[in-house]
Design a protein around this motif. Structure first.
Motif, mmCIF file in Angstrom:
data_model
loop_
_atom_site.group_PDB
_atom_site.id
_atom_site.type_symbol
_atom_site.label_atom_id
_atom_site.label_comp_id
_atom_site.label_asym_id
_atom_site.label_seq_id
_atom_site.Cartn_x
_atom_site.Cartn_y
_atom_site.Cartn_z
ATOM 1 N N ASP A 83 -10.973 3.310 -7.833
ATOM 2 C CA ASP A 83 -10.182 2.170 -8.309
ATOM 3 C C ASP A 83 -8.590 2.415 -7.538
ATOM 4 O OD1 ASP A 83 -11.944 1.249 -9.910
ATOM 5 O OD2 ASP A 83 -10.453 2.610 -11.666
ATOM 6 N N THR A 84 -8.428 3.984 -7.241
ATOM 7 C CA THR A 84 -6.896 4.290 -6.133
ATOM 8 C C THR A 84 -7.249 4.230 -4.459
ATOM 9 O OG1 THR A 84 -6.308 6.236 -7.946
ATOM 10 C CG2 THR A 84 -5.655 5.852 -5.114
ATOM 11 N N LEU A 85 -8.559 4.292 -4.125
ATOM 12 C CA LEU A 85 -8.787 3.861 -3.125
ATOM 13 C C LEU A 85 -9.392 2.545 -2.694
ATOM 14 C CD1 LEU A 85 -11.705 6.754 -2.296
ATOM 15 C CD2 LEU A 85 -9.251 7.012 -1.279
ATOM 16 N N GLU A 86 -9.360 1.539 -3.806
ATOM 17 C CA GLU A 86 -10.049 0.499 -3.339
ATOM 18 C C GLU A 86 -8.785 -0.118 -3.874
ATOM 19 O OE1 GLU A 86 -13.043 -1.616 -3.292
ATOM 20 O OE2 GLU A 86 -13.974 0.474 -2.710
ATOM 21 N N ARG A 87 -7.914 0.039 -4.343
ATOM 22 C CA ARG A 87 -6.249 -0.981 -4.437
ATOM 23 C C ARG A 87 -5.511 -0.529 -3.114
ATOM 24 N NH1 ARG A 87 -3.760 2.552 -9.386
ATOM 25 N NH2 ARG A 87 -3.028 3.537 -7.253
ATOM 26 N N ALA A 88 -6.035 0.489 -2.358
ATOM 27 C CA ALA A 88 -5.386 0.759 -1.601
ATOM 28 C C ALA A 88 -6.013 0.316 -0.294
ATOM 29 C CB ALA A 88 -5.311 2.474 -0.817
ATOM 30 N N LYS A 89 -7.005 0.400 -0.216
ATOM 31 C CA LYS A 89 -7.634 -0.388 0.710
ATOM 32 C C LYS A 89 -7.273 -2.168 0.947
ATOM 33 C CE LYS A 89 -12.472 0.591 0.647
ATOM 34 N NZ LYS A 89 -13.726 0.293 0.797
ATOM 35 N N ARG A 90 -7.360 -3.439 -0.953
ATOM 36 C CA ARG A 90 -6.231 -4.085 -0.667
ATOM 37 C C ARG A 90 -4.620 -3.968 -0.391
ATOM 38 N NH1 ARG A 90 -9.157 -3.702 -5.477
ATOM 39 N NH2 ARG A 90 -6.736 -2.762 -7.066
ATOM 40 N N LYS A 91 -4.349 -2.707 -0.061
ATOM 41 C CA LYS A 91 -3.429 -2.904 0.472
ATOM 42 C C LYS A 91 -3.299 -3.123 2.257
ATOM 43 C CE LYS A 91 -0.545 -1.232 -3.613
ATOM 44 N NZ LYS A 91 -0.203 -0.182 -4.054
ATOM 45 N N GLY A 92 -4.752 -3.230 2.195
ATOM 46 C CA GLY A 92 -4.505 -2.764 3.812
ATOM 47 C C GLY A 92 -3.466 -0.974 4.078
ATOM 48 N N LEU A 95 -5.781 1.664 3.864
ATOM 49 C CA LEU A 95 -7.037 2.357 4.286
ATOM 50 C C LEU A 95 -8.242 1.780 4.759
ATOM 51 C CD1 LEU A 95 -7.951 4.445 0.950
ATOM 52 C CD2 LEU A 95 -6.246 5.299 3.003
ATOM 53 N N ARG A 96 -8.979 1.493 5.883
ATOM 54 C CA ARG A 96 -9.712 0.826 6.657
ATOM 55 C C ARG A 96 -11.054 0.297 5.541
ATOM 56 N NH1 ARG A 96 -12.698 2.958 9.477
ATOM 57 N NH2 ARG A 96 -12.322 5.198 8.988
ATOM 58 N N ALA A 97 -10.863 -0.852 5.316
ATOM 59 C CA ALA A 97 -12.621 -1.631 4.489
ATOM 60 C C ALA A 97 -13.570 -1.345 4.577
ATOM 61 C CB ALA A 97 -11.824 -3.225 4.753
ATOM 62 N N THR A 129 -11.416 5.062 20.290
ATOM 63 C CA THR A 129 -12.907 4.202 21.216
ATOM 64 C C THR A 129 -13.323 3.195 20.118
ATOM 65 O OG1 THR A 129 -14.173 5.700 19.813
ATOM 66 C CG2 THR A 129 -13.402 6.575 21.026
ATOM 67 N N ALA A 130 -14.342 2.002 20.670
ATOM 68 C CA ALA A 130 -14.733 1.330 19.893
ATOM 69 C C ALA A 130 -15.575 1.548 18.714
ATOM 70 C CB ALA A 130 -15.783 0.441 21.028
ATOM 71 N N ASP A 131 -15.755 2.822 18.781
ATOM 72 C CA ASP A 131 -15.797 3.017 17.418
ATOM 73 C C ASP A 131 -14.677 3.557 16.099
ATOM 74 O OD1 ASP A 131 -18.292 4.027 15.988
ATOM 75 O OD2 ASP A 131 -17.525 5.781 15.677
ATOM 76 N N ASP A 132 -13.290 2.693 16.723
ATOM 77 C CA ASP A 132 -12.388 2.563 15.320
ATOM 78 C C ASP A 132 -12.238 1.926 14.779
ATOM 79 O OD1 ASP A 132 -12.839 5.465 16.582
ATOM 80 O OD2 ASP A 132 -10.773 5.832 17.394
ATOM 81 N N ALA A 133 -13.028 0.808 14.658
ATOM 82 C CA ALA A 133 -12.455 -0.061 14.171
ATOM 83 C C ALA A 133 -11.634 -0.040 13.122
ATOM 84 C CB ALA A 133 -13.498 -1.106 13.923
ATOM 85 N N GLY A 134 -10.785 -1.190 13.155
ATOM 86 C CA GLY A 134 -9.575 -1.110 11.744
ATOM 87 C C GLY A 134 -7.802 -0.136 12.047
ATOM 88 N N ARG A 135 -8.616 0.474 13.243
ATOM 89 C CA ARG A 135 -7.349 1.251 13.739
ATOM 90 C C ARG A 135 -7.219 1.145 14.831
ATOM 91 N NH1 ARG A 135 -6.275 6.914 12.092
ATOM 92 N NH2 ARG A 135 -4.258 6.892 13.447
#
Lengths: 216, 216
Positions: A142-151, A153-155, A204-210
């Protein structure tokens, strides 16, 4: 089958049943932390809670289920889930509370013993998963998903995998390496590794989202 | 106390002693994978290796030490340490070999059982740490330190902590969550999380060692 106790028998109303249930859980947790699994029986828990063995069995299909629910009940209050708005702070706080519990109280010994027995007892293994591991993991997810929604953490990361890499790191120390004691510094290190990564070099291209530096 | 065997007794030369030692280890590992800890005794191992119980006890102080050394011996060949020059490939290869072993052979059940007993048996706990966990961890640490020297990993990360976050993640699944089976995709995910990090946003001052995009 019922045992008399100083607290007396309960009524049969809904509120009373909830209260009996809670007192059984508390008694189970207290007995476990005091005696370990060696001294843990359904009979003793029933006697301590002033309930009948039949009542206990009605709610808990096995001794293992009762043990894990009891353990979870008595340690739950020490494992609150903070929501400061900053994921690094929240993860660190949750993990440090666990590390403190394992290192500075009898809960660490008891949990090791419960998990140990679970490896050689299928009934306890089910109880470990359903009564302890999955509900505990869900709080962290739940903590991690909340952080994802806030942007924060990477989705595209799998929250269950992150639980394995943070909680799993602590359990690995506790159960396998036996490295002397779990420290706050260890928690700081594993959270930072997890958030920032351990690799050098440009994304790199592998780092999508960073996003690269300078792009806000 | 010695048991005759088809292989006959060994001489007392240095080479012969090494050979007896190796055959005892092999016998211990084979017996363990066949019978689990329930059927594992020093007597049976000695008989299988054509050695005396005294000889076995000379080299292994306890049944637990013998069990872990035997386990380590029979699974060691499946856990080679690749050196491809690319740390992501090397880590993934090592972890996948372990995951395959746990998922597709009896070794997973046996290791769970050994680690389970170690939680409630101090002698086996010592053996787990000294005969299994630390030597295994050291191989992985060697891979990480090599990658640091090559500049592929940040110099300031603690390799032991990384072991906890990668191997620990797999052990957590195996011992605690019981999530169905460890997969190659799980390994890919945890290695990527570890290398790249899970956070969004630009690097901060806390990311020492990570160079921003465009700086080679």
């Amino acid at each position: 089958m019922s045992s008399p106790s100083a607290r007396g028998r309960r009524g049969r109303g809904r509120r009373a049943a909830d209260q009996v249930r809670q007192e059984i859980l508390q008694a189970a947790g207290d007995l476990l932390l005091e005696s370990g699994m060696a001294g843990f029986t359904v009979e003793k828990v029933a006697a301590l809670a002033g309930a009948s063995r039949v009542t206990v069995h009605k709610w808990w299909p096995s001794k293992g289920a009762l043990a894990f629910d009891g353990y979870f009940t008595v340690v739950a209050s020490t494992l609150d889930d903070p929501d400061t708005g900053d994921v690094a702070t929240d993860l660190t706080t949750q993990l440090r509370a666990f590390v403190h519990l394992m290192r500075d109280t009898r809960a660490g010994l008891v949990l090791r013993e419960l998990i140990g027995h679970a490896q050689i007892d299928p009934e306890l293994s089910t109880a470990l998963r359903e009564r302890y591991a999955l509900p505990r993991a869900q709080r962290f997810i739940d903590t991690l998903e909340r952080a994802k929604r806030k942007g924060q953490l990477r989705a595209d990361v799998n929250s269950e995998d992150i639980v394995c890499q943070l909680w799993g790191a602590c359990y690995f120390q506790l159960l396998v390496t036996g490295r002397p004691p779990l420290t706050d510094e260890f928690v700081t290190s594993i959270v930072r590794n997890m958030l920032v990564g351990i690799r050098t070099g440009p994304p790199t291209a592998d780092d999508a989202g960073r996003r690269p530096a300078g792009v806000s």
